[in-house]
Scaffold this motif. Structure first.
Motif, PDB file in Angstrom:
ATOM      1  N   LYS A 170       0.827  -1.214   0.000  1.00  0.00           N
ATOM      2  CA  LYS A 170       0.000   0.000   0.000  1.00  0.00           C
ATOM      3  C   LYS A 170       0.860   1.263   0.000  1.00  0.00           C
ATOM      4  O   LYS A 170       0.542   2.233  -0.685  1.00  0.00           O
ATOM      5  N   SER A 171       1.961   1.231   0.731  1.00  0.00           N
ATOM      6  CA  SER A 171       2.820   2.420   0.790  1.00  0.00           C
ATOM      7  C   SER A 171       3.377   2.779  -0.593  1.00  0.00           C
ATOM      8  O   SER A 171       3.554   3.947  -0.915  1.00  0.00           O
ATOM      9  N   TYR A 172       3.625   1.780  -1.419  1.00  0.00           N
ATOM     10  CA  TYR A 172       4.089   2.024  -2.793  1.00  0.00           C
ATOM     11  C   TYR A 172       2.916   2.394  -3.705  1.00  0.00           C
ATOM     12  O   TYR A 172       2.989   3.330  -4.496  1.00  0.00           O
ATOM     13  N   MET A 173       1.825   1.635  -3.589  1.00  0.00           N
ATOM     14  CA  MET A 173       0.675   1.821  -4.471  1.00  0.00           C
ATOM     15  C   MET A 173       0.051   3.208  -4.299  1.00  0.00           C
ATOM     16  O   MET A 173      -0.376   3.822  -5.277  1.00  0.00           O
ATOM     17  N   ASP A 174       0.016   3.721  -3.069  1.00  0.00           N
ATOM     18  CA  ASP A 174      -0.569   5.034  -2.816  1.00  0.00           C
ATOM     19  C   ASP A 174       0.173   6.152  -3.541  1.00  0.00           C
ATOM     20  O   ASP A 174      -0.398   7.198  -3.825  1.00  0.00           O
ATOM     21  N   LYS A 175       1.452   5.913  -3.840  1.00  0.00           N
ATOM     22  CA  LYS A 175       2.250   6.922  -4.554  1.00  0.00           C
ATOM     23  C   LYS A 175       2.292   6.641  -6.061  1.00  0.00           C
ATOM     24  O   LYS A 175       2.964   7.340  -6.796  1.00  0.00           O
ATOM     25  N   GLY A 176       1.612   5.574  -6.486  1.00  0.00           N
ATOM     26  CA  GLY A 176       1.625   5.218  -7.906  1.00  0.00           C
ATOM     27  C   GLY A 176       2.913   4.531  -8.320  1.00  0.00           C
ATOM     28  O   GLY A 176       3.235   4.461  -9.495  1.00  0.00           O
ATOM     29  N   GLU A 177       3.660   4.006  -7.332  1.00  0.00           N
ATOM     30  CA  GLU A 177       4.932   3.327  -7.621  1.00  0.00           C
ATOM     31  C   GLU A 177       4.720   1.821  -7.656  1.00  0.00           C
ATOM     32  O   GLU A 177       3.718   1.301  -7.171  1.00  0.00           O
ATOM     33  N   LEU A 178       5.699   1.129  -8.210  1.00  0.00           N
ATOM     34  CA  LEU A 178       5.635  -0.322  -8.298  1.00  0.00           C
ATOM     35  C   LEU A 178       6.069  -0.962  -6.976  1.00  0.00           C
ATOM     36  O   LEU A 178       6.971  -0.475  -6.301  1.00  0.00           O
ATOM     37  N   VAL A 179       5.424  -2.062  -6.634  1.00  0.00           N
ATOM     38  CA  VAL A 179       5.798  -2.848  -5.458  1.00  0.00           C
ATOM     39  C   VAL A 179       7.116  -3.553  -5.794  1.00  0.00           C
ATOM     40  O   VAL A 179       7.312  -4.007  -6.924  1.00  0.00           O
ATOM     41  N   PRO A 180       8.060  -3.666  -4.825  1.00  0.00           N
ATOM     42  CA  PRO A 180       9.373  -4.259  -5.109  1.00  0.00           C
ATOM     43  C   PRO A 180       9.306  -5.673  -5.705  1.00  0.00           C
ATOM     44  O   PRO A 180       8.434  -6.472  -5.342  1.00  0.00           O
ATOM     45  N   ASP A 181      10.258  -5.952  -6.588  1.00  0.00           N
ATOM     46  CA  ASP A 181      10.307  -7.221  -7.316  1.00  0.00           C
ATOM     47  C   ASP A 181      10.260  -8.448  -6.423  1.00  0.00           C
ATOM     48  O   ASP A 181       9.519  -9.383  -6.699  1.00  0.00           O
ATOM     49  N   GLU A 182      11.068  -8.462  -5.358  1.00  0.00           N
ATOM     50  CA  GLU A 182      11.152  -9.684  -4.558  1.00  0.00           C
ATOM     51  C   GLU A 182       9.798 -10.056  -3.959  1.00  0.00           C
ATOM     52  O   GLU A 182       9.475 -11.235  -3.826  1.00  0.00           O
ATOM     53  N   VAL A 183       8.983  -9.064  -3.626  1.00  0.00           N
ATOM     54  CA  VAL A 183       7.647  -9.318  -3.074  1.00  0.00           C
ATOM     55  C   VAL A 183       6.763  -9.940  -4.153  1.00  0.00           C
ATOM     56  O   VAL A 183       6.119 -10.976  -3.947  1.00  0.00           O
ATOM     57  N   ILE A 184       6.744  -9.324  -5.313  1.00  0.00           N
ATOM     58  CA  ILE A 184       5.898  -9.792  -6.414  1.00  0.00           C
ATOM     59  C   ILE A 184       6.351 -11.163  -6.912  1.00  0.00           C
ATOM     60  O   ILE A 184       5.532 -12.051  -7.128  1.00  0.00           O
ATOM     61  N   ILE A 185       7.641 -11.351  -7.098  1.00  0.00           N
ATOM     62  CA  ILE A 185       8.155 -12.612  -7.631  1.00  0.00           C
ATOM     63  C   ILE A 185       7.823 -13.767  -6.682  1.00  0.00           C
ATOM     64  O   ILE A 185       7.445 -14.857  -7.122  1.00  0.00           O
ATOM     65  N   GLY A 186       7.897 -13.514  -5.382  1.00  0.00           N
ATOM     66  CA  GLY A 186       7.527 -14.537  -4.401  1.00  0.00           C
ATOM     67  C   GLY A 186       6.070 -14.950  -4.553  1.00  0.00           C
ATOM     68  O   GLY A 186       5.735 -16.141  -4.518  1.00  0.00           O
ATOM     69  N   ILE A 187       5.195 -13.967  -4.727  1.00  0.00           N
ATOM     70  CA  ILE A 187       3.761 -14.239  -4.911  1.00  0.00           C
ATOM     71  C   ILE A 187       3.544 -15.068  -6.184  1.00  0.00           C
ATOM     72  O   ILE A 187       2.790 -16.036  -6.187  1.00  0.00           O
ATOM     73  N   ILE A 188       4.209 -14.671  -7.268  1.00  0.00           N
ATOM     74  CA  ILE A 188       4.045 -15.356  -8.558  1.00  0.00           C
ATOM     75  C   ILE A 188       4.572 -16.783  -8.484  1.00  0.00           C
ATOM     76  O   ILE A 188       3.923 -17.720  -8.953  1.00  0.00           O
ATOM     77  N   ARG A 189       5.734 -16.971  -7.873  1.00  0.00           N
ATOM     78  CA  ARG A 189       6.324 -18.316  -7.739  1.00  0.00           C
ATOM     79  C   ARG A 189       5.336 -19.247  -7.043  1.00  0.00           C
ATOM     80  O   ARG A 189       5.084 -20.366  -7.501  1.00  0.00           O
ATOM     81  N   GLU A 190       4.767 -18.759  -5.943  1.00  0.00           N
ATOM     82  CA  GLU A 190       3.810 -19.552  -5.177  1.00  0.00           C
ATOM     83  C   GLU A 190       2.605 -19.931  -6.029  1.00  0.00           C
ATOM     84  O   GLU A 190       2.170 -21.073  -6.048  1.00  0.00           O
ATOM     85  N   ARG A 191       2.071 -18.951  -6.762  1.00  0.00           N
ATOM     86  CA  ARG A 191       0.865 -19.197  -7.553  1.00  0.00           C
ATOM     87  C   ARG A 191       1.118 -20.126  -8.741  1.00  0.00           C
ATOM     88  O   ARG A 191       0.309 -21.007  -9.041  1.00  0.00           O
ATOM     89  N   LEU A 192       2.250 -19.948  -9.432  1.00  0.00           N
ATOM     90  CA  LEU A 192       2.540 -20.777 -10.615  1.00  0.00           C
ATOM     91  C   LEU A 192       2.848 -22.224 -10.248  1.00  0.00           C
ATOM     92  O   LEU A 192       2.828 -23.096 -11.117  1.00  0.00           O
ATOM     93  N   SER A 193       3.119 -22.487  -8.985  1.00  0.00           N
ATOM     94  CA  SER A 193       3.424 -23.851  -8.538  1.00  0.00           C
ATOM     95  C   SER A 193       2.166 -24.642  -8.188  1.00  0.00           C
ATOM     96  O   SER A 193       2.260 -25.825  -7.867  1.00  0.00           O
TER      97      SER A 193
END
Length: 187
Positions: A51-74
């Motif tokens: 939320k702290s990133y999204m509220d400024k219109g910035e991207l959420v850090p890669d390591e957070v997103i990649i972790g979410i994607i890895r979990e879902r694609l498995s």
């Protein structure tokens, strides 16, 4: 089984089109935006950070997103039916991380669908949906961030010969038809 990435500026219709195709063909639709918004709504640690990133219109850090994607694609439904990724990757490092992850999982990408929509149409669409985080200033910043960080993926996937470009303005059903034809789901 089909494995797709939907690419384009915020508000281009990636979510709408990905959802339509996912429902019609029973393909898991993986929207990082939905995952992040749910985490924010639930007030999880990841959600607060995002939320702290999204509220400024910035991207959420890669390591957070990649972790979410890895979990879902498995998960089993993805292994069985493929996936439609919507909102990921957004940067070259994320695209490279996705390539590595898909290689690990023996799941090559079939196509990247690029929905091309001009900035003024994007601003109009996003203001009309009325989300609290969609002010004109934030939208224009998101478009600037998109041009700097995500637009280079168009060349990245074009060089891999898996990019298809669709003009994302007009009748929603016609756009869906063009996408289905371009990725080999009908035609």
């Amino acid at each position: 089984m089909i494995r797709l990435v939907f690419l384009g500026p915020p508000g281009a219709g990636k979510g709408t089109q990905a959802q339509r195709i996912a429902q019609e063909y029973g393909i898991p639709h993986i929207s990082t935006g939905d995952i992040l918004r749910n985490a924010v709504k639930e007030g999880t640690e990841l959600g607060k950070l995002a939320k702290s990133y999204m509220d400024k219109g910035e991207l959420v850090p890669d390591e957070v997103i990649i972790g979410i994607i890895r979990e879902r694609l498995s998960q089993p439904d993805v292994k069985e039916k493929g996936f439609i990724l919507d909102g990921f990757p957004r940067t070259l490092p994320q695209a490279e991380a996705l390539d590595e992850l898909l290689k690990e999982l023996s799941m090559p990408l079939d196509r990247v669908v690029y929905l091309n929509v001009d900035d003024e149409e994007i601003v109009k669409r996003l203001l009309a949906r009325g989300r609290a985080d969609d002010t004109e200033e934030v939208i224009r910043n998101r478009l600037k961030v998109y041009r700097e960080q995500t637009a280079p993926l168009i060349d990245y996937y074009s060089e891999k010969c898996i990019l298809v470009e669709i003009y994302g303005v007009g009748d929603i059903g016609e756009i869906t038809g063009k996408i289905k034809e371009s990725v080999g789901l009908e035609g």
